[in-house]
Scaffold this active site. Structure first.
Site, mmCIF file in Angstrom:
data_model
loop_
_atom_site.group_PDB
_atom_site.id
_atom_site.type_symbol
_atom_site.label_atom_id
_atom_site.label_comp_id
_atom_site.label_asym_id
_atom_site.label_seq_id
_atom_site.Cartn_x
_atom_site.Cartn_y
_atom_site.Cartn_z
ATOM 1 N N LYS A 10 0.801 -1.089 0.008
ATOM 2 C CA LYS A 10 0.006 -0.384 -0.192
ATOM 3 C C LYS A 10 0.982 1.873 -0.320
ATOM 4 O O LYS A 10 2.200 1.007 0.139
ATOM 5 C CB LYS A 10 -0.706 -0.382 1.166
ATOM 6 C CG LYS A 10 -1.789 -0.519 0.781
ATOM 7 C CD LYS A 10 -3.343 -0.812 2.319
ATOM 8 C CE LYS A 10 -4.235 -2.457 2.146
ATOM 9 N NZ LYS A 10 -4.740 -2.112 3.604
ATOM 10 N N TYR A 50 -12.817 -1.654 -3.844
ATOM 11 C CA TYR A 50 -13.015 -1.513 -2.869
ATOM 12 C C TYR A 50 -14.748 -1.931 -2.126
ATOM 13 O O TYR A 50 -15.191 -1.561 -1.273
ATOM 14 C CB TYR A 50 -12.571 -0.065 -1.370
ATOM 15 C CG TYR A 50 -11.706 -0.534 -0.584
ATOM 16 C CD1 TYR A 50 -11.461 -2.472 0.046
ATOM 17 C CD2 TYR A 50 -9.741 -0.346 -1.498
ATOM 18 C CE1 TYR A 50 -9.404 -2.223 0.469
ATOM 19 C CE2 TYR A 50 -9.038 -0.242 -1.309
ATOM 20 C CZ TYR A 50 -8.462 -1.243 -0.459
ATOM 21 O OH TYR A 50 -7.305 -2.121 0.007
ATOM 22 N N PHE A 58 -15.863 4.165 7.382
ATOM 23 C CA PHE A 58 -13.565 4.229 7.142
ATOM 24 C C PHE A 58 -13.978 4.322 5.146
ATOM 25 O O PHE A 58 -12.894 4.781 4.667
ATOM 26 C CB PHE A 58 -13.265 3.239 7.299
ATOM 27 C CG PHE A 58 -13.128 1.863 7.134
ATOM 28 C CD1 PHE A 58 -12.867 1.068 5.885
ATOM 29 C CD2 PHE A 58 -13.433 1.180 8.155
ATOM 30 C CE1 PHE A 58 -12.498 0.338 5.760
ATOM 31 C CE2 PHE A 58 -13.818 0.055 7.758
ATOM 32 C CZ PHE A 58 -13.588 -0.972 6.306
ATOM 33 N N ARG A 86 -2.758 -14.574 4.743
ATOM 34 C CA ARG A 86 -3.783 -13.019 5.396
ATOM 35 C C ARG A 86 -2.785 -14.650 6.769
ATOM 36 O O ARG A 86 -2.266 -13.085 7.721
ATOM 37 C CB ARG A 86 -4.705 -13.457 5.682
ATOM 38 C CG ARG A 86 -5.495 -13.316 4.557
ATOM 39 C CD ARG A 86 -6.614 -13.044 4.790
ATOM 40 N NE ARG A 86 -7.355 -12.458 5.445
ATOM 41 C CZ ARG A 86 -7.480 -10.921 5.428
ATOM 42 N NH1 ARG A 86 -7.634 -10.258 3.987
ATOM 43 N NH2 ARG A 86 -8.424 -10.490 6.169
ATOM 44 N N THR A 92 -5.363 -6.523 10.961
ATOM 45 C CA THR A 92 -5.758 -5.940 9.847
ATOM 46 C C THR A 92 -5.005 -4.527 11.022
ATOM 47 O O THR A 92 -4.199 -4.060 10.205
ATOM 48 C CB THR A 92 -7.513 -5.469 10.313
ATOM 49 O OG1 THR A 92 -7.841 -6.524 9.561
ATOM 50 C CG2 THR A 92 -7.569 -3.705 9.037
ATOM 51 N N ARG A 103 2.847 -6.941 9.043
ATOM 52 C CA ARG A 103 1.827 -5.747 9.486
ATOM 53 C C ARG A 103 2.515 -5.162 10.591
ATOM 54 O O ARG A 103 3.134 -4.447 11.335
ATOM 55 C CB ARG A 103 0.412 -6.219 9.161
ATOM 56 C CG ARG A 103 -0.550 -5.662 8.383
ATOM 57 C CD ARG A 103 -1.906 -5.972 8.115
ATOM 58 N NE ARG A 103 -2.815 -5.731 7.154
ATOM 59 C CZ ARG A 103 -3.696 -6.145 6.774
ATOM 60 N NH1 ARG A 103 -4.516 -6.841 7.755
ATOM 61 N NH2 ARG A 103 -4.646 -5.791 5.539
ATOM 62 N N ASN A 113 -1.689 0.050 6.395
ATOM 63 C CA ASN A 113 -1.252 -1.141 7.602
ATOM 64 C C ASN A 113 -0.429 -2.365 6.102
ATOM 65 O O ASN A 113 -0.508 -2.648 6.431
ATOM 66 C CB ASN A 113 -2.268 -1.933 7.742
ATOM 67 C CG ASN A 113 -3.617 -2.030 7.010
ATOM 68 O OD1 ASN A 113 -3.863 -1.870 5.892
ATOM 69 N ND2 ASN A 113 -4.870 -3.064 7.472
ATOM 70 N N HIS A 116 -2.455 -5.443 1.433
ATOM 71 C CA HIS A 116 -3.633 -5.902 1.803
ATOM 72 C C HIS A 116 -3.263 -7.245 1.147
ATOM 73 O O HIS A 116 -2.663 -8.287 -0.174
ATOM 74 C CB HIS A 116 -4.213 -5.436 0.207
ATOM 75 C CG HIS A 116 -5.082 -6.234 -0.372
ATOM 76 N ND1 HIS A 116 -6.728 -6.061 0.217
ATOM 77 C CD2 HIS A 116 -5.331 -6.536 -1.264
ATOM 78 C CE1 HIS A 116 -7.307 -6.293 -0.782
ATOM 79 N NE2 HIS A 116 -6.592 -7.526 -1.126
ATOM 80 N N GLU A 127 -10.160 -9.562 -7.503
ATOM 81 C CA GLU A 127 -8.616 -8.613 -7.176
ATOM 82 C C GLU A 127 -7.707 -8.967 -8.303
ATOM 83 O O GLU A 127 -7.339 -7.995 -8.496
ATOM 84 C CB GLU A 127 -8.170 -8.917 -5.890
ATOM 85 C CG GLU A 127 -9.555 -8.596 -4.548
ATOM 86 C CD GLU A 127 -9.338 -8.981 -3.537
ATOM 87 O OE1 GLU A 127 -10.302 -8.668 -2.969
ATOM 88 O OE2 GLU A 127 -7.964 -9.326 -3.264
#
Ligand code: GDP
Length: 138
Positions: A10, A50, A58, A86, A92, A103, A113, A116, A127
């Site tokens: 990100k 998203y 948010f 993940r 998150t 993270r 964070n 993704h 995606e």
């Protein structure tokens, strides 16, 4: 069980020059890179990506953050890719993430964070297609 997932480094992590370190973590964990690019997302593209979060409070902040600078989408392959990736990135919120996760190591906040990861096999396919055409993938 699918073997594909979409990672995004990100804008916060790109700004902090962490692209190389994060890719090293990913490949050391056994993932193969099938596609990789650097892109500055447009607002329309970030909103579409998203879309599933559009009712969440948010959403606008998330779109603003994801368009705040370039990001690096990466199509990954590995057995059990979605769950294993993940696990590698952690929760998150970096404050809740396990030691050694991407993270925990590199993220500043729940919003910014660092990375993704797709949350299901179905979403991984959608995606990956958001960023890569068939010819972009090896
Ligand atoms: P993920 O699957 O772990 O990425 O988490 P979610 O699907 O719940 O949220 C998607 C993304 O929205 C997160 O990775 C964060 O970048 C962002 N996000 C989550 N919660 C918040 C929040 O409370 N505030 C803001 N500004 N962004 C958030």
């Amino acid at each position: 069980m699918s073997n594909k997932t979409l990672a995004i480094i990100k804008p916060d992590a790109v700004r902090k020059n962490l692209v190389g370190q994060i890719i090293t973590k990913i490949t050391e964990a056994g993932f193969t890179i099938k596609g990789l690019r650097m892109i500055h997302l447009s607002t329309d593209s970030a909103k579409a990506f998203y879309e599933v979060h559009k009712e969440r409070p948010f959403y606008n902040e998330l779109v603003e953050f994801m368009t705040s600078g370039p990001c690096v989408p990466i199509a990954l392959e590995k057995e059990n890719a979605v769950a294993d990736y993940r696990k590698l990135i952690g929760a998150t919120d970096p404050a809740q993430a396990e030691e050694g996760t991407i993270r925990k190591l590199y993220a500043d906040s729940k919003a910014e964070n660092a990375v993704h990861g797709s949350d299901s096999d179905e979403n991984a396919i959608i995606e990956i297609a958001h960023f890569f055409s068939r010819n972009d993938l090896v």
